[in-house]
Design a protein around this motif. Structure first.
Motif, PDB file in Angstrom:
ATOM      1  N   PHE A 164      14.703 -20.815 -17.201  1.00  0.00           N
ATOM      2  CA  PHE A 164      14.807 -21.383 -15.860  1.00  0.00           C
ATOM      3  C   PHE A 164      13.487 -22.029 -15.443  1.00  0.00           C
ATOM      4  O   PHE A 164      12.392 -21.566 -15.804  1.00  0.00           O
ATOM      5  CB  PHE A 164      15.191 -20.300 -14.844  1.00  0.00           C
ATOM      6  N   LEU A 166      11.026 -22.640 -12.588  1.00  0.00           N
ATOM      7  CA  LEU A 166      10.684 -21.969 -11.335  1.00  0.00           C
ATOM      8  C   LEU A 166       9.654 -22.782 -10.560  1.00  0.00           C
ATOM      9  O   LEU A 166       8.714 -23.333 -11.143  1.00  0.00           O
ATOM     10  CB  LEU A 166      10.120 -20.574 -11.622  1.00  0.00           C
ATOM     11  N   TYR A 171       7.726 -25.900 -11.591  1.00  0.00           N
ATOM     12  CA  TYR A 171       9.000 -26.267 -12.229  1.00  0.00           C
ATOM     13  C   TYR A 171       8.902 -26.266 -13.746  1.00  0.00           C
ATOM     14  O   TYR A 171       9.521 -27.075 -14.421  1.00  0.00           O
ATOM     15  CB  TYR A 171       9.480 -27.630 -11.717  1.00  0.00           C
ATOM     16  N   THR A 191      22.341 -27.024 -14.764  1.00  0.00           N
ATOM     17  CA  THR A 191      22.425 -26.092 -13.652  1.00  0.00           C
ATOM     18  C   THR A 191      23.585 -25.149 -13.876  1.00  0.00           C
ATOM     19  O   THR A 191      24.497 -25.409 -14.656  1.00  0.00           O
ATOM     20  CB  THR A 191      22.644 -26.824 -12.323  1.00  0.00           C
ATOM     21  N   SER A 200      20.411 -25.560  -6.494  1.00  0.00           N
ATOM     22  CA  SER A 200      20.790 -24.659  -7.581  1.00  0.00           C
ATOM     23  C   SER A 200      19.631 -24.555  -8.558  1.00  0.00           C
ATOM     24  O   SER A 200      18.752 -25.419  -8.602  1.00  0.00           O
ATOM     25  CB  SER A 200      22.042 -25.158  -8.289  1.00  0.00           C
ATOM     26  N   ARG A 201      19.641 -23.527  -9.347  1.00  0.00           N
ATOM     27  CA  ARG A 201      18.544 -23.280 -10.272  1.00  0.00           C
ATOM     28  C   ARG A 201      18.751 -24.098 -11.535  1.00  0.00           C
ATOM     29  O   ARG A 201      19.774 -24.020 -12.197  1.00  0.00           O
ATOM     30  CB  ARG A 201      18.498 -21.789 -10.604  1.00  0.00           C
ATOM     31  N   TRP A 202      17.747 -24.880 -11.850  1.00  0.00           N
ATOM     32  CA  TRP A 202      17.798 -25.711 -13.045  1.00  0.00           C
ATOM     33  C   TRP A 202      17.243 -24.926 -14.219  1.00  0.00           C
ATOM     34  O   TRP A 202      16.403 -24.042 -14.066  1.00  0.00           O
ATOM     35  CB  TRP A 202      17.001 -26.992 -12.838  1.00  0.00           C
ATOM     36  N   ALA A 203      17.720 -25.256 -15.425  1.00  0.00           N
ATOM     37  CA  ALA A 203      17.313 -24.530 -16.618  1.00  0.00           C
ATOM     38  C   ALA A 203      17.211 -25.494 -17.790  1.00  0.00           C
ATOM     39  O   ALA A 203      17.771 -26.589 -17.774  1.00  0.00           O
ATOM     40  CB  ALA A 203      18.300 -23.413 -16.938  1.00  0.00           C
TER      41      ALA A 203
END
Length: 404
Positions: A164, A166, A171, A191, A200-203
């Protein structure tokens, strides 16, 4: 001097392209007629036909795969056209990158829709990233070409296969190396939520991150001098820039694909519920119990295939599945394939196929289980309900319930 006979010209020119040991269905129609027939096939059927033999593959792939390119237009909701999307892209590098990804050379050429590579990307089956199960397309994430078959696999994928990004690490992934600050901006990200993708959390997939680290170490860190290292690093960053434009273009186009996929899922759910309701009505009109319909595997397979192709279920499809008989007063014997009067089927099985008459069955009128008496000397074909069977055995054979 004798005159030599002139060899006859082939009656059909297409026979020259078909081997002599070809099956009869290939020599039955010409290549032009097969091309016309395949033009009415939807993409899944066309891809299955393409994998049949090399003759059909040549027919489908003719003219740069124009059949594959136009087959998505036969769907109730055609997918978005990448040619139109490329025409509105102002960035030339993104337009060329998207063209390389979908094998589109000239998006302004009139009369064309998509491409063969675009249709294969959407409808070709792939392997699930988690359970290795074959699943339908398109990929869940187009730039990485990652397939996810279910919600369970999606949950485990985001638990173990991604890093992820952060905000407190600017980032970047939480556990980062020094070289990651050059790598992660050029990687395809994803996401957890489908829509909307905001907040939303990007990965980043761990597979892509490991490959990028390995590539950076092998091409940059192995340089003998700092000047050579800077030169190799700048050359690698140019390639990163090209990849980034391609990822940005494909990721922007995936928004439209997600919209189209949601429409197709809603239509498939509506078609499935309508087919189930129609199947119950057909069975009720012909006096067939719902339990018999549920136990028929051929009907389940037919219902699934018709729903997957977004087609309504019909009486002819149920007749082919074995639920509805073509004759109203006659039934087909499962052992000898003879049509017999419906009231005489049990007697026919008992006389012609001894040992195959079942001891229990499902009643067509009530849908409940019925049983045949084992103690009758004449091997009766009469079926009773559980209470009626106990009464029959008690009064006729003198057998009480506790003795049995």
């Amino acid at each position: 001097m004798t005159r030599r006979s002139k060899p006859k010209r082939a009656r059909y020119a297409y026979l020259d392209t078909v081997p002599q040991s070809a099956p009869p269905y290939l020599t039955m129609l010409s290549i032009e007629l097969w091309h016309c027939v395949f033009s009415y096939c939807q993409p899944p059927a066309l891809l299955a036909v393409r994998d049949t033999c090399h003759v059909f593959r040549n027919v489908v792939d003719a003219n740069n795969g124009i059949l594959l390119a136009h087959s998505p237009l036969l769907l109730p909701h055609p997918p978005p056209d990448p040619r139109k999307y490329m025409r509105f892209l102002k960035h030339g590098l993104q337009r060329s990158a998207l063209g390389r990804f979908f094998d589109i050379r000239n998006p302004w050429q009139p009369g064309l829709y998509g491409s063969a590579a675009y249709t294969m990307t959407l409808f070709r089956k792939g392997e699930c990233y988690m359970c290795r199960k074959r699943t339908d397309g398109p990929p869940t994430w187009m730039p990485s070409k990652i397939y996810i078959c279910s919600k369970r696999c999606r949950y485990h994928f985001f638990r173990s296969k991604v890093a992820f990004l952060l905000p407190k690490y600017k980032y970047r992934p939480r556990y980062t190396l020094k070289l990651d600050r050059h790598i992660w901006p050029w990687l395809p990200n994803m996401t957890r939520a489908r829509r909307p993708r905001d907040n939303s959390r990007w990965a980043v997939p761990l597979r892509d991150l490991r490959n990028a680290r390995r590539e950076y170490r092998s091409e940059v860190m192995t340089a003998p001098t700092p000047m050579e290292q800077m030169r190799l690093e700048s050359a690698l960053f140019k390639r990163y820039s090209v990849r980034r434009h391609e990822i940005t273009a494909v990721d922007g186009f995936q928004y439209h694909l997600d919209e189209w996929r949601m429409k197709m899922e809603i239509t498939a759910r509506k078609t499935g519920s309508a087919n189930s309701h129609r199947l119950r009505n057909m069975a009720r009109d012909r006096g067939i119990a719902p339990a018999m319909v549920a136990e028929n595997h051929g009907v389940d397979k037919t219902l699934l295939m018709r729903t997957r192709n977004l087609r309504s279920i019909t009486s002819s499809s149920l007749t082919k599945a074995g639920l509805l008989d073509p004759y109203s007063k006659y039934m087909k014997c499962q052992h000898c394939d003879d049509f017999i009067f419906a009231e005489w089927v049990d007697w026919h099985i008992m006389k012609c196929h001894p040992g195959y008459l079942p001891l229990s069955r499902v009643s067509k009128e009530t849908g409940c289980a019925e049983y045949r008496c084992k103690l009758c000397d004449n091997r009766s074909v009469t079926y009773y309900s559980p209470k009626s069977l106990h009464a029959h055995q008690y009064h006729k054979h003198g057998v009480q319930e506790h003795e049995r």
